[in-house]
Design a protein around this motif. Structure first.
Motif, PDB file in Angstrom:
ATOM      1  N   GLY A  43       0.829  -1.217   0.000  1.00 25.23           N
ATOM      2  CA  GLY A  43       0.000   0.000   0.000  1.00 25.23           C
ATOM      3  C   GLY A  43       0.856   1.258   0.000  1.00 25.23           C
ATOM      4  O   GLY A  43       2.063   1.188   0.203  1.00 25.23           O
ATOM      5  N   GLY A  45      -0.508   3.874   1.806  1.00 24.13           N
ATOM      6  CA  GLY A  45      -1.008   4.501   3.029  1.00 24.13           C
ATOM      7  C   GLY A  45      -1.693   3.453   3.877  1.00 24.13           C
ATOM      8  O   GLY A  45      -2.031   2.372   3.391  1.00 24.13           O
ATOM      9  N   LEU A 126      -1.380  12.978  -5.809  1.00 18.43           N
ATOM     10  CA  LEU A 126      -1.634  11.698  -5.135  1.00 18.43           C
ATOM     11  C   LEU A 126      -1.543  11.840  -3.617  1.00 18.43           C
ATOM     12  O   LEU A 126      -2.348  11.246  -2.888  1.00 18.43           O
ATOM     13  CB  LEU A 126      -0.640  10.636  -5.636  1.00 18.43           C
ATOM     14  N   HIS A 137     -10.952   6.999   6.461  1.00 16.22           N
ATOM     15  CA  HIS A 137     -10.900   5.792   7.300  1.00 16.22           C
ATOM     16  C   HIS A 137     -11.071   6.155   8.775  1.00 16.22           C
ATOM     17  O   HIS A 137     -11.793   5.486   9.510  1.00 16.22           O
ATOM     18  CB  HIS A 137      -9.561   5.052   7.126  1.00 16.22           C
TER      19      HIS A 137
HETATM   20  O1  LIG Z   1      -6.353   1.450   2.024  1.00 13.89           O
HETATM   21  C1  LIG Z   1      -5.526   2.370   2.119  1.00 13.89           C
HETATM   22  O2  LIG Z   1      -5.725   3.351   2.852  1.00 13.89           O
HETATM   23  C2  LIG Z   1      -4.271   2.314   1.264  1.00 13.89           C
HETATM   24  C3  LIG Z   1      -4.538   2.766  -0.159  1.00 13.89           C
HETATM   25  C4  LIG Z   1      -4.259   4.264  -0.237  1.00 13.89           C
HETATM   26  C5  LIG Z   1      -4.699   4.903  -1.531  1.00 13.89           C
HETATM   27  C6  LIG Z   1      -4.168   4.499  -2.770  1.00 13.89           C
HETATM   28  C7  LIG Z   1      -4.582   5.147  -3.936  1.00 13.89           C
HETATM   29  C8  LIG Z   1      -5.493   6.181  -3.888  1.00 13.89           C
HETATM   30  C9  LIG Z   1      -6.015   6.555  -2.661  1.00 13.89           C
HETATM   31  C10 LIG Z   1      -5.602   5.930  -1.505  1.00 13.89           C
HETATM   32  C11 LIG Z   1      -3.599   2.017  -1.064  1.00 13.89           C
HETATM   33  O3  LIG Z   1      -2.400   2.069  -0.930  1.00 13.89           O
HETATM   34  S1  LIG Z   1      -4.324   1.087  -2.336  1.00 13.89           S
HETATM   35  C12 LIG Z   1      -3.027   0.222  -3.138  1.00 13.89           C
HETATM   36  C13 LIG Z   1      -2.069   1.110  -3.910  1.00 13.89           C
HETATM   37  O4  LIG Z   1      -0.908   1.090  -3.616  1.00 13.89           O
HETATM   38  C14 LIG Z   1      -2.525   2.039  -4.978  1.00 13.89           C
HETATM   39  C15 LIG Z   1      -3.759   1.903  -5.567  1.00 13.89           C
HETATM   40  C16 LIG Z   1      -4.175   2.802  -6.555  1.00 13.89           C
HETATM   41  C17 LIG Z   1      -3.355   3.844  -6.936  1.00 13.89           C
HETATM   42  C18 LIG Z   1      -2.093   3.978  -6.340  1.00 13.89           C
HETATM   43  C19 LIG Z   1      -1.693   3.091  -5.360  1.00 13.89           C
END
Ligand SMILES: O=C(O)C[C@@H](Cc1ccccc1)C(=O)SCC(=O)c1ccccc1
Ligand SMILES: [Zn+2]
Length: 170
Positions: A43, A45, A126, A137
């Protein structure tokens, strides 16, 4: 240590996180465990709510080399633009589900870091999208809540399928 990540639609994900009063040694351990868990789950975040700890704590790392994690304690996010932009989001609590969510893409972040020092930054792109996703969350909101009922049903089915496959993989 790796922490179990709650999966949608677990009702515990709807808990409102409480402010952190003091950055204790226990919280510093939780921060380290959340960073390890975030990297292991690929992830960018992770909010404490996702590991069933209902305090206002977020970790993030948007770097390529996964060597610059950031910690936000008791964060407050203020949009700096009216206009919303769509961004393809994912969520470690809704594995393998990706969909567009519209959010302001420039925000002000006020928080404390892991040493109790003040953070006050204007961010965009981003980083702005991710901090808003993590803030959601802490307020019991999951990105699929912004999607249609049909997409929410599909997301629930998809998560059930993914978790079954992961169970078999052991
Ligand atoms: O569930 C979480 O909070 C983590 C989430 C954060 C997030 C990613 C992308 C856009 C908004 C929030 C993730 O890390 S999802 C997995 C990921 O690494 C990712 C997914 C889509 C785009 C970029 C990264
Ligand atoms: Zn998420």
């Amino acid at each position: 240590a790796l922490l179990p990540i709650l999966s949608y639609p677990d009702p515990r994900l709807r808990t409102i996180a409480k402010p952190v009063k003091e950055v204790t040694a226990e919280i510093k351990t939780l921060i380290a465990d959340m960073i390890e868990t975030m990297y292991d789950a690929q992830g960018i975040g992770l909010a404490a709510s996702q590991v069933d700890r209902h305090i206002q704590l977020i970790v993030m790392d948007l770097s390529e080399d996964k060597d610059s994690s950031r910690v936000f304690i008791n964060p407050k996010v203020t949009p700096l633009v009216e206009e919303k932009q769509p961004y393809e989001e994912g969520c470690l609590s809704v594995p393998e589900v990706y969909d567009k969510v519209e959010r302001p893409n420039k925000v002000r972040i006020e928080a404390l870091d892991e040493n109790g020092n003040k953070i006050d930054e204007e961010v965009e792109g981003l980083l702005a999208v991710c901090i808003q996703h993590e803030m959601d969350h802490l307020n019991g909101v999951i990105f699929v809540d912004y999607l249609s009922r049909l997409k929410q049903t599909r997301a629930r089915d998809k998560v059930r399928k993914v978790l079954k496959i992961r169970e078999k993989q052991g």
